[in-house]
Scaffold this motif. Structure first.
Motif, PDB file in Angstrom:
ATOM      1  N   SER A  39      38.169  53.323  37.858  1.00  0.00           N
ATOM      2  CA  SER A  39      39.284  52.796  37.071  1.00  0.00           C
ATOM      3  C   SER A  39      38.777  52.056  35.837  1.00  0.00           C
ATOM      4  CB  SER A  39      40.130  51.832  37.913  1.00  0.00           C
ATOM      5  OG  SER A  39      40.813  52.530  38.929  1.00  0.00           O
ATOM      6  N   VAL A  90      40.329  50.015  32.175  1.00  0.00           N
ATOM      7  CA  VAL A  90      41.486  49.512  31.444  1.00  0.00           C
ATOM      8  C   VAL A  90      41.046  48.422  30.484  1.00  0.00           C
ATOM      9  CG1 VAL A  90      42.093  47.736  33.152  1.00  0.00           C
ATOM     10  CG2 VAL A  90      43.894  48.727  31.713  1.00  0.00           C
ATOM     11  N   VAL A 124      50.896  47.245  36.154  1.00  0.00           N
ATOM     12  CA  VAL A 124      50.105  48.269  36.851  1.00  0.00           C
ATOM     13  C   VAL A 124      50.987  48.853  37.944  1.00  0.00           C
ATOM     14  CG1 VAL A 124      47.999  48.753  38.137  1.00  0.00           C
ATOM     15  CG2 VAL A 124      48.007  46.955  36.380  1.00  0.00           C
ATOM     16  N   GLY A 144      52.169  52.379  40.551  1.00  0.00           N
ATOM     17  CA  GLY A 144      51.637  53.476  41.339  1.00  0.00           C
ATOM     18  C   GLY A 144      52.124  53.379  42.767  1.00  0.00           C
ATOM     19  N   LYS A 169      46.237  49.421  43.309  1.00  0.00           N
ATOM     20  CA  LYS A 169      46.750  48.457  42.331  1.00  0.00           C
ATOM     21  C   LYS A 169      46.252  47.037  42.620  1.00  0.00           C
ATOM     22  CE  LYS A 169      51.128  49.243  43.216  1.00  0.00           C
ATOM     23  NZ  LYS A 169      50.945  50.155  44.362  1.00  0.00           N
ATOM     24  N   VAL A 172      50.557  50.922  32.984  1.00  0.00           N
ATOM     25  CA  VAL A 172      49.492  51.853  33.349  1.00  0.00           C
ATOM     26  C   VAL A 172      49.759  52.304  34.781  1.00  0.00           C
ATOM     27  CG1 VAL A 172      47.767  50.876  31.788  1.00  0.00           C
ATOM     28  CG2 VAL A 172      47.950  49.989  34.090  1.00  0.00           C
ATOM     29  N   MET A 189      48.512  54.183  38.389  1.00  0.00           N
ATOM     30  CA  MET A 189      47.363  54.470  39.233  1.00  0.00           C
ATOM     31  C   MET A 189      47.725  55.480  40.318  1.00  0.00           C
ATOM     32  SD  MET A 189      45.357  50.865  39.822  1.00  0.00           S
ATOM     33  CE  MET A 189      43.908  51.779  40.395  1.00  0.00           C
ATOM     34  N   ARG A 216      42.486  55.660  40.729  1.00  0.00           N
ATOM     35  CA  ARG A 216      42.212  55.883  39.307  1.00  0.00           C
ATOM     36  C   ARG A 216      43.438  55.565  38.474  1.00  0.00           C
ATOM     37  NH1 ARG A 216      39.718  60.320  41.824  1.00  0.00           N
ATOM     38  NH2 ARG A 216      37.474  60.530  41.376  1.00  0.00           N
ATOM     39  N   ILE A 217      43.196  55.120  37.252  1.00  0.00           N
ATOM     40  CA  ILE A 217      44.275  54.988  36.278  1.00  0.00           C
ATOM     41  C   ILE A 217      44.474  56.351  35.643  1.00  0.00           C
ATOM     42  CG2 ILE A 217      44.963  53.928  34.096  1.00  0.00           C
ATOM     43  CD1 ILE A 217      43.541  51.401  35.027  1.00  0.00           C
TER      44      ILE A 217
END
Length: 225
Positions: free
Chosen positions: A23, A25, A35, A37, A43, A211, A213, A217-218
């Motif tokens: 990851s 950022v 963040v 996801g 996260k 963003v 995830m 991973r982002i």
């Protein structure tokens, strides 16, 4: 981008579970980033690494020109005390302390005298619209009231960064929106960066950008190598 906080290629395992799988950022001073996801995306692990609570197995984290992952535990603890603030899903207030004492606690730990610390705590309780609750214990507060006290505690030390992990997750929609409004308005007035973990689009809408995830991973947006 003139980043205050950068993570690059972070990997972190818990046993056989790969929580972070590369990851990266960058976040600017004063920026509010959500963040997002699905559950298990990594996260909270990313947030805990950015805050220096966890160290990555691989990768680097840079805050204000300093490599967080190369600091000692004492140095990272001092950084979390003096420059970071935290809001968690269930507030995590100290049950033995009053609301006022909870808010004053970061100042007291930093060496501020009781009178000054409690005066500044009272100012933040008023700003977060819970001044009348200062003498109550956490067990006497509603969920929304407790989270407002937690936000006041996170901001009382004028931190550079506030890390908020599902801060509205235990609240109904009305209280959640009020807590987010107060947090974002207070942070913007001070130019405080906020890193916000959430799975709720209505909460992420308070951020400057999002963003996403997945699987550690982002995936959007992706930081260029």
């Amino acid at each position: 981008m003139n980043a205050l906080l950068t993570a690059r290629d972070l990997h972190r395992r818990f046993g056989r579970t790969l929580a972070l799988a590369g990851s990266s950022v960058e976040i600017e001073a004063g920026e509010i980033v959500a963040v997002m996801g699905p559950s298990g995306a990594g996260k909270s692990t990313l947030l805990h690494c950015l805050a220096g609570i966890l160290l990555p197995d691989q990768g680097e984290m840079v805050y204000a020109g300093r490599r967080l992952d190369q600091l000692s535990e004492r140095e990272r603890s001092r950084l979390r005390r003096d420059e970071f603030g935290f809001v968690f899903q269930f507030g995590q207030l100290v049950p033995e302390l009053s609301a006022l004492e909870n808010v004053a606690l970061p100042l007291r730990l930093g060496g501020t005298g009781r009178r000054e610390a409690e005066q500044r705590a009272e100012e933040w309780l008023e700003r977060l619209e819970v001044a009348a609750l200062g003498r109550k214990q956490p067990g006497e507060l509603s969920g929304g009231e407790g989270q407002r006290v937690a936000v006041a505690r996170a901001l009382v030390n004028h931190p550079q960064v506030v890390f908020a992990d599902e801060p509205t997750g235990a609240l109904d929609s009305l209280n959640g929106e009020r807590v987010m409004t107060l947090l974002v308005d207070a942070a913007r007035s001070r130019g405080t960066m906020v890193v916000l973990v959430t799975h709720e689009p209505r909460v992420a809408a308070y951020a400057d950008r999002e963003v996403f995830m997945r699987d550690g991973r982002i995936v959007s947006p992706v930081l260029a190598a």
